[in-house]
Design an enzyme around this catalytic site. Structure first.
Site, mmCIF file in Angstrom:
data_model
loop_
_atom_site.group_PDB
_atom_site.id
_atom_site.type_symbol
_atom_site.label_atom_id
_atom_site.label_comp_id
_atom_site.label_asym_id
_atom_site.label_seq_id
_atom_site.Cartn_x
_atom_site.Cartn_y
_atom_site.Cartn_z
ATOM 1 C CG ASN A 1 -0.330 -0.088 2.508
ATOM 2 O OD1 ASN A 1 0.755 -0.660 2.645
ATOM 3 N ND2 ASN A 1 -0.943 0.475 3.507
ATOM 4 C CB THR B 1 -3.924 -9.474 11.425
ATOM 5 O OG1 THR B 1 -3.966 -8.059 11.638
ATOM 6 C CG2 THR B 1 -3.996 -10.169 12.774
ATOM 7 C CD GLU C 1 4.279 -1.144 13.316
ATOM 8 O OE1 GLU C 1 3.167 -0.606 13.285
ATOM 9 O OE2 GLU C 1 5.066 -1.039 14.276
ATOM 10 C CB CYS D 1 -2.335 0.018 8.424
ATOM 11 S SG CYS D 1 -0.980 1.163 8.676
ATOM 12 C CD GLU E 1 8.000 -0.437 11.626
ATOM 13 O OE1 GLU E 1 6.982 0.019 11.084
ATOM 14 O OE2 GLU E 1 8.841 -1.128 11.032
HETATM 15 P P1 NAD Z 1 0.474 -9.295 3.326
HETATM 16 O O1 NAD Z 1 0.552 -9.740 4.738
HETATM 17 O O2 NAD Z 1 -0.231 -10.135 2.352
HETATM 18 O O3 NAD Z 1 1.941 -9.105 2.708
HETATM 19 C C1 NAD Z 1 2.887 -8.236 3.280
HETATM 20 C C2 NAD Z 1 4.274 -8.729 2.910
HETATM 21 O O4 NAD Z 1 4.491 -9.984 3.533
HETATM 22 C C3 NAD Z 1 4.491 -8.953 1.422
HETATM 23 O O5 NAD Z 1 5.818 -8.599 1.100
HETATM 24 C C4 NAD Z 1 4.282 -10.440 1.282
HETATM 25 O O6 NAD Z 1 4.950 -11.005 0.184
HETATM 26 C C5 NAD Z 1 4.887 -10.947 2.572
HETATM 27 N N1 NAD Z 1 4.395 -12.253 3.016
HETATM 28 C C6 NAD Z 1 3.183 -12.821 2.789
HETATM 29 N N2 NAD Z 1 3.125 -14.039 3.359
HETATM 30 C C7 NAD Z 1 4.311 -14.236 3.984
HETATM 31 C C8 NAD Z 1 4.850 -15.292 4.771
HETATM 32 N N3 NAD Z 1 4.165 -16.397 5.033
HETATM 33 N N4 NAD Z 1 6.094 -15.146 5.271
HETATM 34 C C9 NAD Z 1 6.800 -14.018 5.032
HETATM 35 N N5 NAD Z 1 6.350 -12.986 4.287
HETATM 36 C C10 NAD Z 1 5.115 -13.105 3.771
HETATM 37 O O7 NAD Z 1 -0.113 -7.824 3.386
HETATM 38 P P2 NAD Z 1 -0.470 -6.870 2.173
HETATM 39 O O8 NAD Z 1 -1.740 -7.386 1.575
HETATM 40 O O9 NAD Z 1 0.728 -6.680 1.310
HETATM 41 O O10 NAD Z 1 -0.742 -5.489 2.927
HETATM 42 C C11 NAD Z 1 -1.982 -5.140 3.433
HETATM 43 C C12 NAD Z 1 -2.014 -5.322 4.929
HETATM 44 O O11 NAD Z 1 -0.942 -4.630 5.531
HETATM 45 C C13 NAD Z 1 -3.261 -4.760 5.555
HETATM 46 O O12 NAD Z 1 -3.774 -5.666 6.507
HETATM 47 C C14 NAD Z 1 -2.783 -3.510 6.263
HETATM 48 O O13 NAD Z 1 -3.546 -3.123 7.366
HETATM 49 C C15 NAD Z 1 -1.413 -3.905 6.654
HETATM 50 N N6 NAD Z 1 -0.570 -2.721 6.883
HETATM 51 C C16 NAD Z 1 -0.231 -2.395 8.169
HETATM 52 C C17 NAD Z 1 0.517 -1.249 8.425
HETATM 53 C C18 NAD Z 1 0.904 -0.850 9.830
HETATM 54 O O14 NAD Z 1 1.801 -0.024 9.993
HETATM 55 N N7 NAD Z 1 0.289 -1.398 10.860
HETATM 56 C C19 NAD Z 1 0.933 -0.451 7.359
HETATM 57 C C20 NAD Z 1 0.568 -0.820 6.074
HETATM 58 C C21 NAD Z 1 -0.182 -1.971 5.839
#
Ligand code: NAD
Length: 492
Positions: A152, A230, A250, A288, A470
């Site tokens: 995002n 999550t 996060e 997020c 962070e």
């Molecule tokens: P995601 O969890 O699908 O992927 C995030 C990253 O993790 C990607 O690089 C992905 O390839 C990697 N990943 C996926 N499965 C993995 C595994 N089993 N082991 C290691 N890495 C893995 O999330 P997304 O769809 O890319 O992002 C959207 C989510 O991120 C939303 O839930 C949003 O709320 C959250 N988000 C949180 C924050 C925060 O600061 N709290 C900020 C931005 C986004």
């Protein structure tokens, strides 16, 4: 015909495709055009990257903080030199308005690199003295840091992780989202130009369950900083736990925006409406911290809701590259389907969409974007706080409207989900604002504002929104092990 980008991995100072040769296609979600490919890396590529980072660690961590900072500043200067190219690439990769990428995402990425470069130079060695001894706290870089980021805010969040890791003396294996790898690839190229020593910053591209999981599980990875969903956070925490790896997570949010009647009096109405709409719909609701549950004091409902609906309808949906666009495309057509399904479910549960509520009619979009992943700003009323749409993250331009009677009810509804990332409170009464803030179970509370940041302040969430913080010192400390050396002041 758009030129396509071939993203490569950065391993040990060299660019390479995945060893197996497989690639992942990258699409512009605003047009559905193929815009490039990225390596579909496996555990073999991760192994090579971790080995390079391991070999580079001793020399990098031994540098003086000012020397590491100089590399980060050099990198920041190159991103700044090419800021327009970065912003355009980020917009094409994500569908976010170019104006947003140019004014927020890329400037913030530059600021992240500079902030942590300066912060590590400003950090002092802590010392404590009493009548018996002097204790000096040395902070020793942990080793190889895995930095895993989502789609995002691609470069913004990638640099938010690699900058404190590198500043602290860790070497890095970064894994950007496979959906949006282009600006991290551009950063990889600039890191070579900036003269980064080989192996200090490595970037592997690939799918989460394959490449990301191999990185998390690698025995020589000392810590993992992850931003994403999550469920992914749970998986990572489970893998890391048996090896006692440090993790910072996060994760998602279902953030309340709490609007009191005193914030919608005529002199404040426009400001509040604009702020609440911004919190709900910035980046198509794919932040997020977006305020996706809007809690409204009952006595303000009649004034506030029509004004908010009017504002949501006025937001211009269109080509992200057009400077007049407020709302670009979502990250993918699959994500539009997920968002649409969540809205349909909310309607089935008894909700009413006051605006939006179904996919954008393509004939209303500019010709180039008719195959794009658009969904309009949507406001839904009539659901109890326990409804799924009020409990689960939708991560799109969708917010629910919930009435409350008094402060106690507002706090109870606000705290009534499994998340605890952030909140915003809209009121003209400063003491009420502080009173509410002190009762909210979340990491950040904004008063009459949203996403205003001081990079020295910690940011992160509680409960299902994550673990650790962070920002500022918290981030620098995450990447280091405190080792206390105690010297007796008087000989025994
Ligand atoms: P995601 O969890 O699908 O992927 C995030 C990253 O993790 C990607 O690089 C992905 O390839 C990697 N990943 C996926 N499965 C993995 C595994 N089993 N082991 C290691 N890495 C893995 O999330 P997304 O769809 O890319 O992002 C959207 C989510 O991120 C939303 O839930 C949003 O709320 C959250 N988000 C949180 C924050 C925060 O600061 N709290 C900020 C931005 C986004």
């Amino acid at each position: 015909m758009m030129m396509t980008t071939t993203v490569l991995n950065l391993i040990d100072g060299s660019f390479a495709p995945a060893r197996g040769g497989a690639t992942i296609s990258i699409y512009n979600p605003a047009t559905s055009e193929l815009v490039g490919t990225a390596p579909d890396s496996t555990a073999h590529d991760v192994e090579a990257a971790v080995e390079a980072a391991t070999n580079a660690f001793a020399a990098w961590s031994a540098l003086a903080p000012a020397q590491r900072a100089a590399h980060l500043h050099a990198l920041a200067n190159l991103v700044e030199r090419d800021i327009d190219t970065f912003a355009r690439a980020e917009s094409i990769d994500t569908g976010k308005p170019l104006a947003l990428a140019r004014s927020v995402d890329i400037p913030r990425a530059i600021a992240n690199l500079r902030f942590f470069a300066d912060a590590v130079c400003d950090s002092h060695v802590e010392q404590f003295a009493n009548e018996h001894a002097r204790s000096v706290v040395h902070r020793r870089a942990l080793g190889v840091a895995a930095c895993i980021s989502p789609w995002n805010l691609p470069l913004y969040l990638f640099t938010w992780k690699i900058a404190p890791a590198l500043a602290s003396g860790c070497t890095v294996v970064g894994k950007p989202s496979e959906i949006t790898p282009v600006t991290a690839w551009m950063l990889a190229q600039r890191s070579i130009e900036a003269g980064f020593p080989r192996g200090v910053l490595n970037i592997v591209n690939g799918r989460g369950p394959l490449c990301g999981a191999a990185l998390v599980a690698h025995p020589r990875v000392a810590c993992i900083t992850f931003t994403g969903g999550t469920v992914t956070g749970e998986t990572i925490a489970r893998t890391a736990a048996p090896a006692f790896k440090r993790v910072a997570l996060e994760l998602g949010g279902k953030n309340p925006t709490i609007v009191f009647a005193d914030a919608v009096r005529s002199d404040r109405l426009t400001q509040t409406v604009h702020g609440v709409a911004r919190a709900a719909f910035t980046n198509q609701g794919q932040v997020c911290h977006c305020g996706s549950r809007i809690l409204i004091e009952r006595s303000a409902w009649e004034t506030f809701v029509p004004a908010l609906v009017e504002r949501a309808r006025a937001l211009r949906i269109g080509d992200p590259l057009d400077a007049a666009t407020d709302v670009g495309s979502l990250i993918s057509l699959q994500h539009v389907m997920r968002v649409a399904a969540a809205v349909d479910g909310a309607i089935r549960d008894g909700g009413r969409a006051l605006c939006g509520g179904s996919r954008v009619d393509p004939s209303l979009l500019p010709a180039a974007t008719r195959a794009g992943a658009f969904y309009p700003p949507t406001l839904i009323e009539g659901l109890p706080p326990s409804a799924k749409a009020n409990q689960e993250e939708i991560f799109g331009p969708v917010a629910t409207l919930i009435p409350f009677a008094d402060e106690a009810e507002a706090v109870a509804i606000a705290n009534g989900t499994r998340f605890g990332l952030s909140a915003s409170v809209w009121t003209s009464d400063p003491s009420r604002a502080q009173r509410i803030a002190s009762q909210l179970d979340c990491g950040t509370v904004w008063i009459n504002s949203w996403m205003v940041r001081d990079l020295r302040a910690p940011i992160g969430g509680m409960h299902a929104s994550g673990l650790g913080r962070e920002g500022g010192r918290e981030a620098l400390h995450f990447f280091a092990e405190p080792v206390v050396v105690v010297t007796h002041e008087t000989p025994e």
